[in-house]
Design an enzyme around this catalytic site. Structure first.
Site, short mmCIF file in Angstrom:
data_model
loop_
_atom_site.label_atom_id
_atom_site.label_comp_id
_atom_site.label_asym_id
_atom_site.label_seq_id
_atom_site.Cartn_x
_atom_site.Cartn_y
_atom_site.Cartn_z
CG HIS A 49 -0.24 -0.08 2.65
ND1 HIS A 49 -0.46 -1.30 3.22
CD2 HIS A 49 0.71 0.63 3.13
CE1 HIS A 49 0.28 -0.90 4.41
NE2 HIS A 49 0.89 0.20 4.51
P1 TYD Z 1 -1.53 -3.89 7.94
O1 TYD Z 1 -1.56 -2.39 7.71
O2 TYD Z 1 -2.30 -4.91 7.43
O3 TYD Z 1 0.12 -4.33 8.23
P2 TYD Z 1 1.08 -4.23 6.92
O4 TYD Z 1 1.46 -2.92 6.54
O5 TYD Z 1 2.35 -5.05 7.56
O6 TYD Z 1 0.72 -4.98 5.86
O7 TYD Z 1 -1.88 -4.06 9.66
C1 TYD Z 1 -2.28 -4.90 10.37
C2 TYD Z 1 -3.21 -4.48 11.32
O8 TYD Z 1 -2.68 -3.75 12.43
C3 TYD Z 1 -4.47 -3.86 10.89
O9 TYD Z 1 -5.66 -4.19 11.31
C4 TYD Z 1 -4.31 -2.54 11.15
C5 TYD Z 1 -3.36 -2.29 12.40
N1 TYD Z 1 -2.58 -1.34 12.63
C6 TYD Z 1 -2.65 -0.40 13.80
O10 TYD Z 1 -3.75 -0.69 14.35
N2 TYD Z 1 -1.63 0.51 14.03
C7 TYD Z 1 -0.50 0.65 13.12
O11 TYD Z 1 0.30 1.52 13.36
C8 TYD Z 1 -0.49 -0.23 12.28
C9 TYD Z 1 0.58 -0.14 11.16
C10 TYD Z 1 -1.30 -1.50 11.93
#
Ligand code: TYD
Length: 132
Positions: A49
């Site tokens: 993303h």
């Molecule tokens: P996600 O964005 O899918 O992780 P990646 O970028 O590694 O693919 O995030 C996983 C989960 O964690 C999603 O439910 C959102 C949550 N999250 C938070 O609550 N705070 C944060 O700072 C981040 C990065 C994710």
């Protein structure tokens, strides 16, 4: 793509190693959030993303992984395999983290609090915004 990799100074002595990273000195933003990713699998990528406003700074403090950054014009894969290597991911840069070693702990510093509406999760949408 502008310089995104920094090799930080390692402050080491017989007791071990230490790396210090300061806002506005070693990274170009004030840190508002820290998160880290671990327990990953080598064949399962993460990220995939971009963000409207969030800037990130990534460090594999243990193990290794690869991060592919794509600014819409250029796509470059970086190997993070040492705890003193930092990678800057600017806003409006598509990022994918992949090829994690089993022991990888990927530390991420960010300039914004978590906000789901800052995410761009569709690559066509990312390209549409870049083209504006
Ligand atoms: P996600 O964005 O899918 O992780 P990646 O970028 O590694 O693919 O995030 C996983 C989960 O964690 C999603 O439910 C959102 C949550 N999250 C938070 O609550 N705070 C944060 O700072 C981040 C990065 C994710």
């Amino acid at each position: 793509m502008n310089k995104v990799i920094t090799h930080h100074k390692v402050l080491g002595d017989e007791r071990g190693q230490l790396v210090a990273i300061e806002s506005g000195i070693h990274i170009p933003f004030e840190i508002k959030r820290v998160f880290y990713i671990y327990g990953t699998q080598p064949n399962v990528p993460r990220g995939q993303h971009s963000h409207h406003k969030t800037q990130q700074y990534l460090i594999a403090v243990s193990g290794s992984c690869q991060v592919t950054l794509d600014n819409g014009q250029e796509k470059v894969t970086h190997i993070l395999d040492q705890p003193h290597i930092g990678l800057f991911q600017d806003a409006m840069v598509w990022g994918s983290m992949h090829d994690f070693s089993p022991d990888c702990v990927l530390l991420v510093l960010a300039n914004e609090h978590y906000n789901d509406s800052d995410y761009i999760r569709s690559y066509p949408e990312f390209n549409r915004i870049l083209a504006k």
